[in-house]
Design a protein around this motif. Sequence first.
Motif, short mmCIF file in Angstrom:
data_model
loop_
_atom_site.label_atom_id
_atom_site.label_comp_id
_atom_site.label_asym_id
_atom_site.label_seq_id
_atom_site.Cartn_x
_atom_site.Cartn_y
_atom_site.Cartn_z
N LEU A 109 -4.18 2.24 20.25
CA LEU A 109 -5.29 1.97 19.32
C LEU A 109 -6.20 0.84 19.76
N ARG A 158 0.84 -1.20 0.00
CA ARG A 158 0.00 0.00 0.00
C ARG A 158 0.88 1.25 0.00
N GLU A 205 -6.48 1.92 11.27
CA GLU A 205 -7.74 1.42 11.84
C GLU A 205 -8.55 0.70 10.76
N ALA A 206 -8.52 1.24 9.54
CA ALA A 206 -9.23 0.57 8.45
C ALA A 206 -8.64 -0.82 8.22
N ILE A 207 -7.32 -0.92 8.29
CA ILE A 207 -6.66 -2.21 8.04
C ILE A 207 -6.96 -3.19 9.19
N LEU A 208 -7.07 -2.67 10.40
CA LEU A 208 -7.29 -3.56 11.55
C LEU A 208 -8.66 -4.23 11.52
N ASN A 209 -9.59 -3.69 10.72
CA ASN A 209 -10.89 -4.35 10.58
C ASN A 209 -10.85 -5.53 9.62
N THR A 210 -9.71 -5.75 8.99
CA THR A 210 -9.53 -6.89 8.09
C THR A 210 -8.80 -8.00 8.87
N GLN A 255 -5.37 9.99 8.91
CA GLN A 255 -6.17 9.29 7.90
C GLN A 255 -6.85 8.05 8.46
N LYS A 256 -6.41 7.58 9.61
CA LYS A 256 -6.96 6.36 10.23
C LYS A 256 -6.82 5.14 9.31
N THR A 257 -5.76 5.17 8.49
CA THR A 257 -5.54 4.04 7.59
C THR A 257 -5.31 2.75 8.37
#
Lengths: 253, 303
Positions: A251, A12, A91-96, A87-89
Motif C-alpha cells: 500500500l 470501527r 487507505e481512508a484511515i491512512l490519510n488521517t 472497500q479501501k477502508t
Amino acid sequence: MINLNWFPVWQRNFLVWKKLAMPSLLGNLADPMLYMLGLGYGLGGLLHQVNGVPYLHFLAAGTLCYSVMNSATFETLYSAFSRMHVQKTWEAILNTPLTLRDVLVGEWLWAASKSLLSGVAIILVIWGLGLYTDFSLTLALVPVIVLTGLCFSGLGLAVNAVSPNYDFFLYYFTLCITPQVLLGGVFYPPTALPAWLAVAADWLPLTHAVNLARPLLLGRWPDAVALHALVLLAYGLAGFLFGLRQTRRRLLR
Amino acid sequence: MTSPLKLSGLTKRYGDTVVVDGLDLELKAGRCHGLLGPNGAGKTTTLRLALGLIAADAGTVDLLGQRLPARAEVARERVGVVPQMDNLDPDFTVRENLQIYGRYFGLSKREMIGRIPALLDFAGLAGKSEALIATLSGGMKRRLTLARALVNDPDLVILDEPTTGLDPQARHLIWQGLRRLMGQGKTLLLTTHFMEEAERLCDDISVIDQGRVIVQGSPRELIQTHIEPHVVEIYGDGLNEWQACGSRHCHRCEQAGETLFCYTQTPSKVVAELAAHPGLRYLHRPANLEDVFLKLTGRDLRD
C-alpha cells in the motif's frame, strides 16, 4: 502497541460487528455445536472412551481450539481483505494521523477479540453440557483462547498481505489450516500418529493450543505451559510483523 | 506566513522509472492551487509524498511546518484529504461515517456530535444522516467524502480529482463547497483533468509533466504568457485545401483529427479569409487554459 492509536481501528470493526452481532454469534456457535454433537455422539457411540474419558469430553477442547482458529482466520483473511482491497477502508484511515502499524495492530487485536467471543461462546456450551472435570480449571481456557486468537490472527494478516484476490485464500486453507485440523490433535490424541507424523504435528501451532486446552478440560494442569504459550505467541508475532512489512510494500510504496 | 506545503527537489523512482523528478512546489496560505498534468505525470504520487504516505528518494517535504516523513502523523492532524476513488465506509450510515472518521483524529463522540450537523449542512446531506452509503448518488458520495475531509477542521485540504465522474449539477455543488472553504481561509491543493474547473477555482496553477513542474502561474497569466489570445477552430469540407493555403494570420496551427486549431492575435482577419471557403465551418473563441495545457503537454494520448 504502547500507544492506543490502534483503538479507533478496533472500535470501527467492533461497531460494524455490533450491527450484525446476533447472526454472527449464532454462526460462531452452530459450526462447533454440529461438530460436537455429530462427531461426539456419532463417533463417540463407536469409541466409548478416548484417553479414559467419553469421546465428547475429549473432543470439546479440540473443537474449542479449532473454532478459535477459524474465527481469527476468517476475520483476517476475508473480512480484512475486503477492508484493505475492496472497500479501501485502510487507505481512508491512512490519510488521517494514524499509521499502517496502527491499522494492523487494530486489525490484529480485533480479530483476536472476535475469536475470543467465539471461544467464550463454546465455553458456555461446554459448561452447559458439563463437558469438564474441574470448573475452576476451565477459567484458564480464556488466556489459551487469547493466545490462540493472537496466533492465527497474526498468521492471517501475513496471508492477507500477499493475497492478490479471495481465491488465493484457498491455498492457505488447503495447505495450512486443513492439515492442522486433521493432524493437530482436534479429533484424536496425537499419540495415535506414527512417530514421523507426530513430530511434524508438533510444529503446528494448533497442536500447542490443543495441548493447553485439553488437559484443562480433563481436570489437570497442562505440561510445558510456557513452551506452548511461547510457540503460539511466536507464530502470531512473526505473522503480524511479516504482514506489516508486506502490507507496507503493497500500500505504501 | 509560512507556506502550508513546500516541496523542494522532490524525487521518487520506481525501479528505473522516475515518477517525480526534482519537483518544486510552494503553496500560498488561503489560496487554491491546481495541479494539472496528463495521466502518469506524477500528480497522485506527488500528493502521496506530500502526505508523508511514501518516502521520497530525494528532496524535502514541509507540511504545515512539519518536516516529512518523520513528522507526518503530526502534520496530518491538520490536513483533510479527498481521495480520487470514494472510500466511504459502506457498513455505516452517513452520520456514522463522519463520526468514525473523527475518531481517527482523536475526536470524541461528543465532539463529533457537535460538528456533524454543520458538516452535513455543508455537504447538502442534512436529511440523509441515517442513510446507508449504498443508497447515495455519486454526487452525494463525493460531497460526503468532502465533508469527511473536514471533520478535523483542517488548514489544508488536498483533493485528488474531486469532480471526476460527476454530472454538471453535482460538479457545480462541489465547486460551491470549495469556494466556501476558501472563504473560510483554508488552503486547497487539487488535481483535476477539467481545465474549466482549474480556471474557475484556482488562484495558482502548476502544470506538471514527467514528474516536473513545467509552468506555474495564475490561470490568466498562463493564458497570457503561453498562448495567443484567440482560437479559431475550423472544420468541414475543404479543410486540407485551405490548410495548404494556410493563413498568414494564424500564428500557430494544429490539426487534431478533422479540426484545425488556428491560434491568432487577429481573429477577424482569419474569419474574413474563411468567407471565401463556404464549405468550411468555424468556431471563434477566446483561448483558455485547455489550449495552454495542450500546447505544453502535447495532444498525444498518455495512458
